[in-house]
Design a protein around this motif. Structure first.
Motif, short mmCIF file in Angstrom:
data_model
loop_
_atom_site.label_atom_id
_atom_site.label_comp_id
_atom_site.label_asym_id
_atom_site.label_seq_id
_atom_site.Cartn_x
_atom_site.Cartn_y
_atom_site.Cartn_z
N UNK A 35 3.46 -10.91 13.44
CA UNK A 35 4.99 -11.51 13.84
C UNK A 35 5.62 -11.18 12.22
N UNK A 36 6.27 -10.48 12.07
CA UNK A 36 7.06 -10.36 10.89
C UNK A 36 8.54 -10.59 10.55
N UNK A 37 9.13 -10.92 9.36
CA UNK A 37 10.64 -11.13 9.30
C UNK A 37 11.16 -10.13 8.15
N UNK A 38 11.93 -9.39 8.92
CA UNK A 38 12.73 -8.18 8.06
C UNK A 38 13.31 -8.88 7.00
N UNK A 39 13.06 -7.94 5.65
CA UNK A 39 13.97 -8.11 4.66
C UNK A 39 15.25 -7.62 5.05
N UNK A 40 16.33 -8.10 3.96
CA UNK A 40 17.48 -7.77 4.22
C UNK A 40 17.81 -6.12 4.09
N UNK A 41 18.41 -5.43 4.80
CA UNK A 41 18.61 -4.15 4.76
C UNK A 41 19.57 -3.61 3.60
N UNK A 42 19.37 -2.38 3.18
CA UNK A 42 20.46 -1.86 2.28
C UNK A 42 20.45 -2.54 0.98
N UNK A 43 19.48 -3.25 0.65
CA UNK A 43 19.07 -4.06 -0.59
C UNK A 43 18.04 -3.12 -1.59
N UNK A 44 18.55 -2.86 -2.79
CA UNK A 44 17.86 -2.11 -3.52
C UNK A 44 17.44 -0.81 -3.37
N UNK A 45 16.65 -0.11 -4.23
CA UNK A 45 16.20 1.24 -4.19
C UNK A 45 14.75 1.10 -4.42
N UNK A 46 13.71 2.10 -3.92
CA UNK A 46 12.38 2.11 -4.40
C UNK A 46 12.10 1.87 -5.72
N UNK A 47 12.89 2.40 -6.60
CA UNK A 47 12.57 2.09 -8.17
C UNK A 47 12.83 0.79 -8.67
N UNK A 48 13.79 0.34 -7.96
CA UNK A 48 14.30 -1.10 -8.45
C UNK A 48 13.77 -2.13 -7.53
N UNK A 49 13.53 -2.06 -6.37
CA UNK A 49 12.89 -3.04 -5.42
C UNK A 49 14.00 -3.78 -4.79
N UNK A 50 13.66 -4.49 -3.90
CA UNK A 50 14.29 -5.52 -2.77
C UNK A 50 13.54 -6.76 -3.37
#
Length: 206
Positions: A53-68
């Motif tokens: 049972x997971x909660x999704x992080x905001x979409x469209x935020x950050x890139x793999x290099x900088x992170x969410x």
């Protein structure tokens, strides 16, 4: 990431948001029955209601290099999405005190375990190593915590990444692999699956 051993929970721990990438949430929903079967087989007795049972992080935020950035009131925590091992994977960086949790990467007990259903399993793993190494350098990480294996430091992570790249290069080339992580029977079995997969494809040498 949405494998059974990474999405366990207990009601005794409360009901906080259990953040994951949107892809991890999607896969956990779609594969819920398989996750429950795997948990019952490998470690029976877990709470079926709480598993996955997971909660999704905001979409469209950050890139793999900088992170969410984790949307909570605690210390700064950056989620680094990547595609290695299984869909929805991610690493987690705590810039202060300089810790990164890398999930099923950089293990001293397991060889790279590929998502053989992906379009480019080896490339996904190599790119994930780059993301993690860049984060270690950018945030001055001092402690590296794998999901399976022992804790290490930045230099230890560098050596493990080199070892993993050597394993992947040999796997792709069809060369013999001398790696003591294969002494574990379960790891050896997963390795043989990967050898069979690689042999069935004409993969470019790394």
């Amino acid at each position: 990431h949405p494998h059974w051993d990474h999405v366990l929970w207990s009601a005794r721990l409360g009901d906080p948001a259990r953040w994951a990438t949107p892809e991890a949430c999607r896969v956990a929903r779609e594969r819920r029955e398989q996750i429950l079967r795997d948990a019952d087989t490998e470690a029976p007795g877990h709470d079926h209601v709480a598993i996955g049972r997971l909660t999704a992080l905001p979409t469209g935020a950050g890139e793999p290099s900088s992170g969410v950035r984790l949307p909570w009131s605690g210390p700064t925590a950056l989620v680094l999405p990547h595609s290695a091992h299984c869909p929805g994977s991610a690493a987690l960086v705590l810039p202060d005190p300089g810790v990164i949790c890398v999930g099923d990467l950089l293990s001293d007990r397991e060889v790279p375990l590929l998502d053989l259903d992906a379009t480019d399993p080896v490339g996904d793993h190599l790119r994930a190593l780059e993301v993690v190494e860049a984060a270690i350098a950018a945030h001055g990480v001092r402690v590296v915590v794998p999901g399976h294996g022992t804790v290490t430091d930045a230099e230890g992570a560098r050596r493990r990444a080199e070892r993993d790249r050597a394993y992947l290069a040999a796997l792709v080339a069809g060369d013999p692999i001398d790696d003591d992580r294969l002494d574990d029977p379960w790891v050896a079995g997963e390795h043989e699956r990967q050898v069979t997969w690689a042999a069935a494809r004409q993969l470019p040498r790394l």
